[in-house]
Design a protein around this motif. Structure first.
Motif, PDB file in Angstrom:
ATOM      1  N   LEU A 172       0.856  -1.178   0.000  1.00 36.74           N
ATOM      2  CA  LEU A 172       0.000   0.000   0.000  1.00 36.74           C
ATOM      3  C   LEU A 172       0.896   1.234   0.000  1.00 36.74           C
ATOM      4  CD1 LEU A 172      -2.501  -1.151   2.782  1.00 36.74           C
ATOM      5  CD2 LEU A 172      -2.702  -1.493   0.318  1.00 36.74           C
ATOM      6  N   ALA A 173       0.756   2.080  -1.001  1.00 35.52           N
ATOM      7  CA  ALA A 173       1.607   3.272  -1.121  1.00 35.52           C
ATOM      8  C   ALA A 173       0.751   4.525  -1.049  1.00 35.52           C
ATOM      9  CB  ALA A 173       2.384   3.247  -2.436  1.00 35.52           C
ATOM     10  N   ASP A 174       1.063   5.403  -0.098  1.00 31.22           N
ATOM     11  CA  ASP A 174       0.299   6.628   0.101  1.00 31.22           C
ATOM     12  C   ASP A 174       1.279   7.797   0.249  1.00 31.22           C
ATOM     13  OD1 ASP A 174      -1.777   8.376   0.557  1.00 31.22           O
ATOM     14  OD2 ASP A 174      -2.114   7.773   2.637  1.00 31.22           O
ATOM     15  N   SER A 175       1.550   8.567  -0.766  1.00 30.67           N
ATOM     16  CA  SER A 175       0.873   8.495  -2.047  1.00 30.67           C
ATOM     17  C   SER A 175       1.879   8.675  -3.177  1.00 30.67           C
ATOM     18  CB  SER A 175      -0.189   9.596  -2.134  1.00 30.67           C
ATOM     19  OG  SER A 175       0.447  10.867  -2.193  1.00 30.67           O
ATOM     20  N   VAL A 176       1.464   8.259  -4.381  1.00 28.18           N
ATOM     21  CA  VAL A 176       2.299   8.435  -5.558  1.00 28.18           C
ATOM     22  C   VAL A 176       2.500   9.924  -5.859  1.00 28.18           C
ATOM     23  CG1 VAL A 176       2.521   7.934  -8.014  1.00 28.18           C
ATOM     24  CG2 VAL A 176       1.513   6.242  -6.494  1.00 28.18           C
ATOM     25  N   THR A 177       1.496  10.716  -5.558  1.00 25.45           N
ATOM     26  CA  THR A 177       1.594  12.154  -5.818  1.00 25.45           C
ATOM     27  C   THR A 177       2.759  12.771  -5.044  1.00 25.45           C
ATOM     28  OG1 THR A 177      -0.789  12.245  -6.141  1.00 25.45           O
ATOM     29  CG2 THR A 177       0.350  14.336  -5.743  1.00 25.45           C
ATOM     30  N   ARG A 178       2.899  12.396  -3.782  1.00 22.89           N
ATOM     31  CA  ARG A 178       3.987  12.971  -2.986  1.00 22.89           C
ATOM     32  C   ARG A 178       5.341  12.419  -3.432  1.00 22.89           C
ATOM     33  NH1 ARG A 178       0.170  12.262   1.703  1.00 22.89           N
ATOM     34  NH2 ARG A 178      -0.825  14.281   1.972  1.00 22.89           N
ATOM     35  N   PHE A 179       5.381  11.193  -3.924  1.00 24.93           N
ATOM     36  CA  PHE A 179       6.610  10.663  -4.521  1.00 24.93           C
ATOM     37  C   PHE A 179       6.983  11.498  -5.746  1.00 24.93           C
ATOM     38  CE2 PHE A 179       8.185   7.891  -7.999  1.00 24.93           C
ATOM     39  CZ  PHE A 179       9.450   7.619  -7.498  1.00 24.93           C
ATOM     40  N   PRO A 216       2.636  -9.453 -10.627  1.00 24.13           N
ATOM     41  CA  PRO A 216       2.983 -10.879 -10.558  1.00 24.13           C
ATOM     42  C   PRO A 216       4.487 -11.079 -10.611  1.00 24.13           C
ATOM     43  CG  PRO A 216       1.280 -10.468 -12.212  1.00 24.13           C
ATOM     44  CD  PRO A 216       1.827  -9.133 -11.812  1.00 24.13           C
ATOM     45  N   GLY A 217       4.968 -12.032  -9.841  1.00 20.40           N
ATOM     46  CA  GLY A 217       6.391 -12.325  -9.836  1.00 20.40           C
ATOM     47  C   GLY A 217       6.764 -13.359 -10.877  1.00 20.40           C
ATOM     48  N   PRO A 218       8.036 -13.724 -10.947  1.00 24.25           N
ATOM     49  CA  PRO A 218       8.462 -14.778 -11.865  1.00 24.25           C
ATOM     50  C   PRO A 218       7.953 -16.132 -11.397  1.00 24.25           C
ATOM     51  CG  PRO A 218      10.273 -14.093 -10.450  1.00 24.25           C
ATOM     52  CD  PRO A 218       9.141 -13.151 -10.177  1.00 24.25           C
ATOM     53  N   GLU A 219       8.145 -17.141 -12.212  1.00 21.70           N
ATOM     54  CA  GLU A 219       7.595 -18.462 -11.922  1.00 21.70           C
ATOM     55  C   GLU A 219       8.054 -19.023 -10.579  1.00 21.70           C
ATOM     56  OE1 GLU A 219       5.314 -20.098 -13.355  1.00 21.70           O
ATOM     57  OE2 GLU A 219       5.036 -18.837 -15.126  1.00 21.70           O
ATOM     58  N   ASP A 220       9.260 -18.688 -10.162  1.00 22.39           N
ATOM     59  CA  ASP A 220       9.800 -19.262  -8.927  1.00 22.39           C
ATOM     60  C   ASP A 220       9.685 -18.315  -7.737  1.00 22.39           C
ATOM     61  OD1 ASP A 220      11.553 -17.435  -9.957  1.00 22.39           O
ATOM     62  OD2 ASP A 220      13.362 -18.599  -9.525  1.00 22.39           O
ATOM     63  N   GLY A 221       8.881 -17.255  -7.861  1.00 22.39           N
ATOM     64  CA  GLY A 221       8.762 -16.283  -6.779  1.00 22.39           C
ATOM     65  C   GLY A 221       7.331 -16.036  -6.376  1.00 22.39           C
ATOM     66  N   GLY A 222       7.144 -15.081  -5.484  1.00 24.04           N
ATOM     67  CA  GLY A 222       5.813 -14.699  -5.051  1.00 24.04           C
ATOM     68  C   GLY A 222       5.266 -13.557  -5.891  1.00 24.04           C
ATOM     69  N   ASP A 223       4.324 -12.835  -5.342  1.00 25.42           N
ATOM     70  CA  ASP A 223       3.676 -11.744  -6.058  1.00 25.42           C
ATOM     71  C   ASP A 223       3.560 -10.527  -5.150  1.00 25.42           C
ATOM     72  OD1 ASP A 223       2.859 -13.368  -8.467  1.00 25.42           O
ATOM     73  OD2 ASP A 223       1.703 -14.419  -6.931  1.00 25.42           O
ATOM     74  N   ILE A 224       3.478  -9.351  -5.769  1.00 22.43           N
ATOM     75  CA  ILE A 224       3.217  -8.111  -5.040  1.00 22.43           C
ATOM     76  C   ILE A 224       1.912  -7.536  -5.570  1.00 22.43           C
ATOM     77  CG2 ILE A 224       3.996  -5.786  -4.470  1.00 22.43           C
ATOM     78  CD1 ILE A 224       6.870  -6.727  -4.940  1.00 22.43           C
ATOM     79  N   THR A 225       0.865  -7.630  -4.775  1.00 26.08           N
ATOM     80  CA  THR A 225      -0.394  -6.967  -5.099  1.00 26.08           C
ATOM     81  C   THR A 225      -0.295  -5.547  -4.543  1.00 26.08           C
ATOM     82  OG1 THR A 225      -1.606  -9.050  -4.942  1.00 26.08           O
ATOM     83  CG2 THR A 225      -2.895  -7.020  -4.802  1.00 26.08           C
ATOM     84  N   ALA A 226      -0.488  -4.550  -5.382  1.00 24.03           N
ATOM     85  CA  ALA A 226      -0.201  -3.168  -4.975  1.00 24.03           C
ATOM     86  C   ALA A 226      -1.407  -2.266  -5.149  1.00 24.03           C
ATOM     87  CB  ALA A 226       0.981  -2.618  -5.776  1.00 24.03           C
ATOM     88  N   ILE A 227      -1.588  -1.381  -4.171  1.00 27.18           N
ATOM     89  CA  ILE A 227      -2.600  -0.337  -4.255  1.00 27.18           C
ATOM     90  C   ILE A 227      -1.884   0.996  -4.051  1.00 27.18           C
ATOM     91  CG2 ILE A 227      -4.713   0.625  -3.255  1.00 27.18           C
ATOM     92  CD1 ILE A 227      -5.469  -2.233  -2.468  1.00 27.18           C
ATOM     93  N   PHE A 228      -1.875   1.813  -5.107  1.00 27.73           N
ATOM     94  CA  PHE A 228      -1.184   3.097  -5.097  1.00 27.73           C
ATOM     95  C   PHE A 228      -2.223   4.210  -4.980  1.00 27.73           C
ATOM     96  CE2 PHE A 228       1.414   0.246  -7.728  1.00 27.73           C
ATOM     97  CZ  PHE A 228       2.674   0.387  -7.148  1.00 27.73           C
TER      98      PHE A 228
END
Length: 359
Positions: A172-179, A216-228
């Motif tokens: 969870l990223a709060d916020s892209v605007t400030r980045f 989604p990550g590579p076949e041998d990794g996990g995943d990052i579900t993101a809400i920006f």
């Protein structure tokens, strides 16, 4: 393990022991307890996984919020933008996601937030349930642009640390605007010319490179579900940061101040929001319910001025007649939390809201 200084100038060394902790962009603890450096230094500006090796989006996730369990589904590895002005309930909704979305770890980037809000977010919005599986990386608004920009990169590096262990990470990223604002300060100080409504040309690749690291990550990794989250003044979806981010994400959710002012939270404008996980994330019958809900809300929206002014006569349009009957229940559904049986129960509530009143 080594004590203190977990994030060096050009990298970050997160550790599994960071879960439940609040750190700054350099990995220093902000909760008064010692922290330890992980065994591997991760680059702050890592490349996204190779496109040809990334998996497709995964299964639908339970969120704890009825509208996201039905009309705006979130799936594993999806990246969604949350577009909102200030004071419309964005932080509260992010807190619900942190507590409710199914994941192994939650990484939260608070970029340029007011200093007084950190403790409130951790203790009240997240609470013990949310913090039990979360890492909070924060840089307050009074810190330099370099530190605020680094906050976003460091948080993503932490998320990648857990993803590469095969875990499902919710970011969870709060916020892209400030980045983007922090990047603008740095870029203009370095001699770039502001050309995109005050932003330098490099802001677009900076935002896109950061967002592409999630998913989604590579076949041998996990995943990052993101809400920006994106701060939009007056719900202006054409302002540069919103426009850049919307083009690279897998869906966008618009929160409207007028909806918040009439007391409905989360103040989501469904007709301006979309999840690109559909139609694959839902069954044929579920997609039919979703389509009917959108048609009825759209019909009511188009006729609302006539209805409120008493200029619409019942019987003129069967679709509007149906929309008028179900609108209170459907609008109320958009404010509901999910029942105990999650997605199944949320669709049952949606189906009930779609039924016209008996004559």
């Amino acid at each position: 393990m080594y004590r203190m200084k977990p994030c060096r100038a050009l990298g970050c060394t997160p550790d599994n022991g960071w879960i439940g902790r609040v750190v700054d962009p350099f990995g220093k603890p902000l909760d008064g307890k010692p922290i330890f450096r992980g065994p591997v230094s991760r680059p702050l500006l890592a490349a996204a996984p190779a496109a040809a090796t990334r998996r497709s989006l995964g299964e639908r996730l339970q969120t704890g919020v009825a509208v996201f369990d039905t009309l705006l589904p979130v799936v594993r590895g999806q990246r969604i933008g949350l577009f909102a002005g200030s004071g419309v309930g964005k932080s509260t909704l992010l807190g619900k996601f942190a507590r409710g979305i199914t994941s192994d770890v939650v990484v939260i980037a608070l970029i340029g937030e007011r200093g007084r809000e950190l403790r409130e977010f951790v203790e009240r919005v997240l609470g013990p349930q949310g913090m039990a599986r979360a890492v909070v990386v924060t840089a307050t608004s009074d810190q330099s642009a370099l530190v605020r920009r680094r906050c976003a990169w460091a948080a993503m590096a932490v998320a990648e640390h857990f993803r590469d262990q095969g875990l499902h990470v919710l970011m969870l990223a709060d916020s892209v605007t400030r980045f983007a604002e922090a990047h603008r300060e740095v870029a203009l100080a370095g001699g770039e010319v502001a050309s995109l409504r005050g932003y330098p040309p490099s802001v677009a690749p900076a935002i896109m490179a950061w967002a592409e690291r999630a998913g989604p990550g590579p076949e041998d990794g996990g995943d990052i579900t993101a809400i920006f989250s994106v701060l939009v003044a007056g719900s202006d979806m054409e302002e540069p940061v919103a426009d850049i981010l919307r083009g690279v994400l897998d869906g966008h959710v618009v929160m409207d101040r007028k909806i918040a002012e009439r007391g409905r939270y989360p103040a989501i404008d469904l007709l301006r929001s979309v999840s690109r996980s559909l139609p694959l994330a839902a069954s044929a019958s579920e997609n039919a319910d979703i389509g009917q809900a959108r048609r009825l809300l759209g019909a009511y929206d188009r006729a609302e001025l006539m209805i409120q002014a008493g200029l619409y006569s019942a019987g003129t349009d069967p679709l509007i007649d149906h929309a008028v009957q179900v609108w209170p229940a459907l609008d109320g559904f958009l404010a509901q939390d999910s029942p105990e049986d999650g997605i199944t129960g949320s669709f049952r509530q949606l189906q009930a809201a779609l039924q016209p009143l008996s004559k």
